[in-house]
Write a protein that holds these residues in place. Structure first.
Motif, PDB file in Angstrom:
ATOM      1  N   ARG A  70      -7.281  35.570  70.294  1.00 25.36           N
ATOM      2  CA  ARG A  70      -7.245  34.622  70.974  1.00 25.36           C
ATOM      3  C   ARG A  70      -7.140  35.642  72.079  1.00 25.36           C
ATOM      4  NH1 ARG A  70      -2.782  32.788  67.867  1.00 25.36           N
ATOM      5  NH2 ARG A  70      -3.240  30.253  67.499  1.00 25.36           N
TER       6      ARG A  70
ATOM      7  N   THR B 242      -7.333  35.262  60.567  1.00 30.74           N
ATOM      8  CA  THR B 242      -6.452  36.021  61.317  1.00 30.74           C
ATOM      9  C   THR B 242      -7.276  35.077  62.698  1.00 30.74           C
ATOM     10  OG1 THR B 242      -6.739  38.073  59.705  1.00 30.74           O
ATOM     11  CG2 THR B 242      -6.938  37.905  62.937  1.00 30.74           C
ATOM     12  N   THR B 243      -6.046  34.742  63.354  1.00 30.66           N
ATOM     13  CA  THR B 243      -6.315  34.049  64.230  1.00 30.66           C
ATOM     14  C   THR B 243      -6.521  34.840  65.842  1.00 30.66           C
ATOM     15  OG1 THR B 243      -6.021  32.287  63.806  1.00 30.66           O
ATOM     16  CG2 THR B 243      -6.849  32.584  66.835  1.00 30.66           C
TER      17      THR B 243
ATOM     18  N   SER C  48     -10.002  31.070  71.466  1.00 25.72           N
ATOM     19  CA  SER C  48      -9.771  31.116  70.025  1.00 25.72           C
ATOM     20  C   SER C  48     -10.701  31.910  69.179  1.00 25.72           C
ATOM     21  CB  SER C  48      -8.781  30.607  69.545  1.00 25.72           C
ATOM     22  OG  SER C  48      -8.054  30.147  70.915  1.00 25.72           O
TER      23      SER C  48
ATOM     24  N   LEU D  76     -11.058  31.982  65.136  1.00 33.55           N
ATOM     25  CA  LEU D  76     -10.581  31.742  63.890  1.00 33.55           C
ATOM     26  C   LEU D  76     -11.472  32.047  62.573  1.00 33.55           C
ATOM     27  CD1 LEU D  76      -9.695  29.440  65.845  1.00 33.55           C
ATOM     28  CD2 LEU D  76      -8.203  29.111  64.465  1.00 33.55           C
TER      29      LEU D  76
ATOM     30  N   SER E 135      -1.765  37.171  62.336  1.00 37.04           N
ATOM     31  CA  SER E 135      -2.340  36.876  60.829  1.00 37.04           C
ATOM     32  C   SER E 135      -1.898  37.279  60.193  1.00 37.04           C
ATOM     33  CB  SER E 135      -3.881  37.741  61.175  1.00 37.04           C
ATOM     34  OG  SER E 135      -4.351  38.108  59.739  1.00 37.04           O
TER      35      SER E 135
END
Length: 555
Positions: free
Chosen positions: A543, A540-541, A479, A481, A534
Motif C-alpha cells: 500500500r 502480498t499487498t 494498493s 495485491l 504479507s
C-alpha cells in the motif's frame, strides 16, 4: 550471655559457677549467723557434692560422652541442694530455691527430656528427702493413726511443680531464642554471600565496562555522572553540557547547532528511550567526531525514572566510509549514464535504420536487438543506482506538476498488461477518480511501475494481480495485491532494504533488489508512506499512501 551460650562447655561452666556462687554465699551467711546449722553434716556433704559437680564440669570431656551424660552435674547439684536443705531444717526453703538453677540447666541443654529430669530430680533429690527429714527428724512423729501435716506436705511438694512449669517456659523461650539466633546467623551468612556475589558482579561489570570499545555513562536523576568507563573521556564534549566544549554539539550535518533541550543526554534524563541518535561534536572546521548515542532509563518501582544509562559509539570512520561509498556510487552512476545513453541511443538508431532498410540481416539483426535490449536493462539499472544514491546523500529532486493519480495508475496498468498476459496472469484495476494534485508524475509512475512489475514477477502463471485506488481521510491510497507465494515476517521486515531480495530471489526472476527501495524513497519524497502486508502462502499487498497536498494544494 555465657549462661545461654550455644557452646556447651561455656554454658555449663557459667551455669555451674552461678550455682556454686549463690550456694556459697548462702552458706557463708548461715555460717556467720547460724553457726550450729552450718556445722550440720548434711551441709558439708552438700558442699562436697557441689565441688565434685564443679570439678566434673571442668575436667570431664562431656563432648566425647553420650549427650545425656552431661545431665549428671545438674542432678548432682540438685542432690547437694537437697542435702543442704536438710541441714537447715528451719530455713531450708531459702536454699531450696537454688533448685531452679540446675532445672534451667537441664531444660536448656536437653530440652523436654531435660524438663522431665528437672521435675523428677527436684522431686526425688530435693522435695521428698526434705519432706521426710522434716517429718521424721525435725518434728515429733505423728500419733498412731494420725495424719501428717497437709500444709507441710504441700509446701515441699509444690517445688517440683513450680520447677516443672518454669523449666517448660524456659525451654520454650530458649528454643525460640535459639531459632531466632539460627535465623539471624543464616540471614547474616546469606547477606555475606550476597555481598560477596554483588562485589564479584561489580568487579565483573567493571572489567566488562572498561574493556568495551564504546563509552558507557550512568547519570543520576539530576544529570550528574555517577560512573563511567575509560572511553568516556573521548566524549567529554558531549557530556559537559551547555558550557565549554559542550557548546559544540551539532546535528548530523555538523553545522547546525543542537539546542540543549534536544541533546540526547537531556532527552535521556527526561526518561526517553532511543537507539542510534546521531550527533556531531567539535567546532565546525576542525576534526569533528560523529557519535551514535543510545539511552535506557533507570527505573525504580517499575516505572519511575531515577537516572539513565547512555552508550556512546564513535562512528566517525564508519560514517566517512559510507559517505565515500555513496559519493563514489553516485559519481560512478552519473559517469556511466552519459556514455551509456550514447551507446543505447546509437544502438536504437542502428536498429531503426539498418534493420528497416535491410530486414534480412539474419544473426546480425538478432545481435543488434539483443544488444539494444541489454543496453536498456543496463540503463535502467544505472538509473536506479543513481536514484538510490541521490536519495541517500539528500540530493533527490522532484518536479512538481499537476496530475491525477488515477491516470498515472491506469498508464502503469496499460504498460504492464503485455507482461502479465505473457505470464498468463490476470491484471485488473479498480480505480476511484482522484482530484488533480501537485506531484511529480514521472516519479510516481516509477513507483507504480515498480510495484506492479514486482507483483507480476513474483506471481505464478494463472495467478492474479489487482490494483485499487481509494480516497480516504485526505489521502490517496494505492494498493497492489497479488496471490503469489507471500513473504515470511523476516523477509517482510527487510523488504525495503537496498539490494534485498526475498528468499534470495526466485529462480528466473531478475532484478538486484532496488525496486521497492526506490518506491519507498519516491513515496517519502511526496510526504507519503508505503507498507506491506504479507504471509507465506497468502499473497502480498503493498500500500502506498499519498496525501492530497503532497507537493502543494490540489485543485
Amino acid at each position: 550471655m555465657a549462661y545461654l551460650s550455644n557452646d556447651g562447655r561455656t554454658r555449663h561452666l557459667a551455669q555451674q559457677g552461678f550455682i556454686v556462687g549463690l550456694a556459697g554465699t548462702i552458706s557463708v551467711v548461715f555460717g556467720i549467723f547460724r553457726g550450729d546449722d552450718f556445722m550440720a553434716p548434711a551441709m558439708w556433704i552438700g558442699g562436697v557434692l557441689l565441688g565434685i559437680a564443679t570439678l566434673s564440669v571442668v575436667l570431664v570431656p562431656w563432648r566425647r560422652l553420650p549427650p545425656l551424660a552431661s545431665a549428671l552435674p545438674p542432678l548432682v547439684d540438685m542432690l547437694a541442694i537437697g542435702l543442704m536443705r536438710i541441714g537447715l531444717p528451719l530455713d531450708g526453703v531459702s536454699i531450696a530455691y537454688l533448685t531452679f538453677l540446675p532445672a534451667v540447666w537441664l531444660a536448656i541443654s536437653h530440652r523436654m527430656r531435660g524438663v522431665r529430669l528437672a521435675v523428677l530430680g527436684s522431686a526425688l533429690l530435693v522435695a521428698v528427702p526434705g519432706l521426710l527429714a522434716q517429718i521424721f527428724l525435725a518434728r515429733p512423729a505423728p500419733p498412731p493413726g494420725g495424719q501428717p501435716d497437709v500444709a507441710l506436705v504441700i509446701r515441699y511438694l509444690v517445688l517440683p511443680v513450680v520447677v516443672g512449669v518454669v523449666a517448660i517456659m524456659l525451654e520454650g523461650l530458649h528454643g525460640r531464642l535459639q531459632r531466632a539466633v539460627e535465623l539471624q546467623h543464616h540471614f547474616a551468612m546469606q547477606v555475606e554471600s550476597e555481598s560477596q556475589q554483588a562485589s564479584h558482579t561489580a568487579d565483573l561489570l567493571e572489567a566488562v565496562g572498561q574493556s568495551l570499545p564504546v563509552g558507557v555513562v550512568v547519570l543520576d536523576r539530576d544529570g550528574h555522572d555517577l560512573m563511567h568507563n575509560r572511553m568516556k573521556d573521548t566524549f567529554d564534549s558531549f557530556i559537559q553540557g551547555p558550557t565549554g566544549d559542550g557548546d559544540f554539539v551539532h546535528h548530523p550535518d555538523g553545522v547546525t547547532r543542537m539546542p540543549e533541550e534536544s541533546r540526547p543526554s537531556v532527552l535521556a534524563m527526561a526518561g526517553e528511550t532511543f537507539d542510534g541518535r546521531v550527533i556531531v561534536i567539535g567546532e565546525p572546521g576542525t576534526a569533528q567526531r560523529t557519535i551514535s548515542v543510545s539511552a535506557r532509563p533507570i527505573l525504580v518501582d517499575g516505572d519511575l525514572p531515577d537516572g539513565s544509562v547512555l552508550v556512546l559509539s564513535d562512528i566517525t570512520d564508519l560514517r566517512n566510509a559510507i559517505r565515500a561509498r555513496e559519493e563514489f556510487l553516485a559519481k560512478a552512476s552519473h559517469e556511466l549514464r552519459t556514455p551509456l545513453t550514447s551507446i543505447v541511443g546509437y544502438l536504437d538508431l542502428v536498429s531503426e535504420e539498418v534493420v528497416k532498410d535491410q530486414p534480412d540481416l539474419g544473426l546480425v539483426g538478432e545481435y543488434l536487438l539483443t544488444a539494444t535490449r541489454n543496453g536498456d536493462q543496463l540503463m535502467t539499472l544505472v538509473q536506479d543506482l543513481l536514484l538510490e544514491q541521490q536519495s541517500v546523500i539528500g540530493v533527490l529532486n522532484v518536479v512538481p506538476k499537476r496530475a491525477r493519480i488515477t491516470q498515472l495508475v491506469q498508464e502503469t496498468l496499460d504498460s504492464a498488461r503485455p507482461l502479465a498476459e505473457a505470464k498468463d496472469i490476470t491484471l485488473s484495476g479498480d480505480l476511484d477518480v482522484t482530484p488533480v494534485m501537485v506531484v511529480d508524475p514521472a516519479r510516481l509512475r516509477q513507483v507504480f511501475d515498480n510495484l506492479v512489475s514486482n507483483a507480476i514477477k513474483y506471481t505464478q502463471p494463472g495467478g492474479e494481480v489487482s490494483v485499487m485506488v481509494r480516497i480516504s481521510r485526505g489521502s490517496v491510497e494505492i494498493s497492489v495485491l497479488d496471490n503469489g507465494p507471500g513473504l515470511s515476517q523476516e523477509d517482510a521486515d527487510q523488504l525495503f532494504t537496498p539490494f534485498f531480495r526475498a528468499g534470495g530471489g526466485l529462480p528466473g526472476v531478475g532484478g538486484v533488489g532496488l525496486g521497492l527501495t526506490i518506491a519507498k524513497t519516491l513515496t517519502e519524497a511526496h510526504h507519503g508512506f508505503i507498507s506491506v502486508d504479507s504471509r507465506l502462502g497468502h499473497g502480498t499487498t503493498v500500500r502506498v499512501t499519498i496525501p492530497l497536498s503532497a507537493l502543494g494544494q490540489q485543485e
